[in-house]
Design a protein around this motif. Structure first.
Motif, short mmCIF file in Angstrom:
data_model
loop_
_atom_site.label_atom_id
_atom_site.label_comp_id
_atom_site.label_asym_id
_atom_site.label_seq_id
_atom_site.Cartn_x
_atom_site.Cartn_y
_atom_site.Cartn_z
N ASP A 73 -6.48 32.94 74.33
CA ASP A 73 -7.51 32.81 73.60
C ASP A 73 -8.87 33.43 74.56
N ARG A 74 -8.67 32.54 76.14
CA ARG A 74 -9.49 32.80 77.11
C ARG A 74 -9.58 34.30 77.75
N GLN A 75 -8.12 34.53 77.41
CA GLN A 75 -7.74 35.85 78.81
C GLN A 75 -7.91 37.04 77.15
N ASP A 105 -1.41 41.72 76.22
CA ASP A 105 -0.30 40.52 76.41
C ASP A 105 -0.73 39.03 76.18
N ALA A 106 -1.90 39.33 76.03
CA ALA A 106 -2.87 37.88 75.82
C ALA A 106 -2.35 37.86 73.97
N ARG A 145 -0.54 34.71 71.98
CA ARG A 145 -1.35 34.01 70.76
C ARG A 145 -0.45 34.31 69.76
N SER A 146 0.05 35.71 69.11
CA SER A 146 0.55 35.96 68.36
C SER A 146 2.57 34.99 68.18
N THR A 193 3.23 32.27 65.33
CA THR A 193 4.89 31.79 64.47
C THR A 193 5.27 30.97 65.37
N ARG A 194 5.30 30.52 66.72
CA ARG A 194 6.09 28.90 66.67
C ARG A 194 5.29 27.55 66.20
N GLU A 195 3.88 28.25 66.24
CA GLU A 195 4.02 26.45 65.25
C GLU A 195 3.76 26.08 64.08
N ARG A 196 3.47 27.78 63.38
CA ARG A 196 4.60 27.59 62.02
C ARG A 196 5.67 26.90 62.01
N GLU A 197 6.50 27.12 62.84
CA GLU A 197 7.79 27.16 62.82
C GLU A 197 8.28 25.33 63.16
#
Length: 420
Positions: free
Chosen positions: A103-105, A145-146, A150-151, A155-159
């Motif tokens: 988000d900062r990037q 790239d940022a 983030r996407s 996705t990994r957080e939901r998993e």
């Protein structure tokens, strides 16, 4: 006194609807004096007040319970699950940091685009198209790239959240097996020197239960009824290899005698009643409608021996086979055309099994699987019915031949209906 640490094993288990009685057995070599036998690694849910011990030779002098703290959970599987949860939580925290960094990037790329647009506006008089293109491509690449990072992090957080929910559910099923304490029992026995003795320790544990389940298979003139039991226990103690029996008794209730209330009798003067001749019909209904022939008198509870694999201590349900009985059946077709235009295959049965049928689901088979129905309690010798689906070879149709409604009375206060 000689102290012995004996590697005991669970020999027998009696499972009640809300708890279980576990019996451990250990072989002891008797010495000249008293021998202290230690039964280690009792589950945390073991009730210290229920510890009892017997010996095949000599006598039991004392039984004591000793509790020690542990750094890990009582169940090895619970400790493993806790370690996995901690690992996933650390990974999820790292993903949150990566998402915040992305988000900062993205914000920084937006500021760079604003700076590049300002520089382009200042250099309109002397345009450097190649420099403009490189500047815009760099800011666009940084933003893309940022956004991709983030996407991927989301996705990994939901998993990870899904995996954490599953691990926490399995940890909750562990129950008392997650407690970080260990209980041991010290049994002091006196037996003749040089003779072997078998010392048995019994105790009650919570976190155990069982439910009946049935399979009914329709044959030509009979129904093959199989009784199974679904046993669950989350004590952390493995019952694999133990002889498991199931009891319908509830110890806390069956051990309490009924309370008798006083019956007071009194009389008061009344006028003599008038004698009127009326018809009197008396219908008797008993709590258990059972045929007297072939029905034995039942006790307050029934104990059933189970067969099958052992029961794990992590809450995983185990299906154990209890018994199978062949019941003579009278099959009939039943239909209620006004409700459902179908014919049902119904079997009338008598419970001739050596035990009552407890409430539970029954799976029905006639050629193939038909479905599942609830079964109420059926005493020994009692009649009951089972429905084995639709009779496809028979069709039923309801036709209204006559339906007349006539008004009766001056003010139409009553009506008369005639159906055929």
């Amino acid at each position: 006194m000689i102290a012995l640490l004996i590697a005991s094993q669970v020999a027998r288990v009696v499972v009640f609807p809300d708890r279980a009685q576990v019996i451990r057995a250990a072989e002891v070599a008797c010495a000249a004096g008293p021998v202290q036998v230690e039964f280690p690694a009792l589950p945390p849910s073991a009730d210290p007040g229920s510890l009892r011990a017997i010996t095949s030779a000599g006598s039991v002098e004392s039984v004591a319970s000793v509790e020690t703290p542990k750094t890990a959970a009582f169940s090895a599987e619970a400790a493993e699950l806790e370690a996995k949860v901690r690992g996933l939580e650390d990974e999820r925290a790292a993903l949150r940091d990566a998402r915040k960094n992305a988000d900062r990037q993205i914000q920084l790329a937006g500021k760079l685009e604003a700076v590049a647009a300002g520089r382009i506006g200042q250099e309109v008089s002397r345009p450097d198209v190649e420099a403009w293109r490189r500047s815009l491509q760099q800011t666009l690449k940084a933003r893309l790239d940022a956004v991709r990072k983030r996407s991927d992090a989301r996705t990994r957080e939901r998993e990870l959240q899904r995996k954490l929910a599953e691990l926490r559910r399995r940890l909750a099923a562990q129950g008392v097996a997650r407690e970080r304490k260990e209980r041991a029992a010290h049994v002091v026995v006196s037996c003749p020197q040089g003779r072997p003795a078998t010392v048995e320790l019994s105790y009650l544990v919570g976190g155990a239960s069982w439910e009946p389940a049935y399979e009914a298979r329709a044959e030509d003139e009979a129904v093959m009824l199989s009784l199974h039991a679904t046993v669950r226990q989350s004590t952390g103690e493995s019952w694999e290899g133990a002889a498991v029996s199931l009891s319908t008794a509830v110890p806390s209730e069956d051990a309490t005698p009924p309370e008798l209330h006083p019956l007071r009798v009194f009389a008061e003067p009344r006028p003599p009643p008038r004698k009127v001749l009326v018809r009197r019909d008396e219908h008797q209904r008993h709590a258990e409608e059972a045929d007297s022939e072939g029905a034995d008198e039942e006790a307050l509870s029934v104990r059933l021996a189970a067969k099958g694999p052992g029961v794990r201590g992590d809450g995983t349900p185990a299906r154990l086979f209890i018994a199978q009985t062949r019941l003579a059946a009278t099959f009939a077709w039943k239909t209620v055309p006004r409700q459902v235009p179908n014919v049902f295959h119904v079997a009338e049965l008598i419970n001739t099994a050596p035990f009552p049928l407890l409430p539970g689901p029954v799976e029905l088979f006639r050629g193939g699987y038909l479905g599942k129905l609830p079964l109420e309690r059926v005493a020994q010798g009692q009649r009951f019915h089972l429905s084995f689906g639709l009779a496809e070879e028979v069709k039923v149709k309801r036709v209204v031949l006559e339906e007349i409604a006539r008004d009766k009375g001056l003010f139409k206060s009553s009506q008369r209906f005639h159906y055929a």
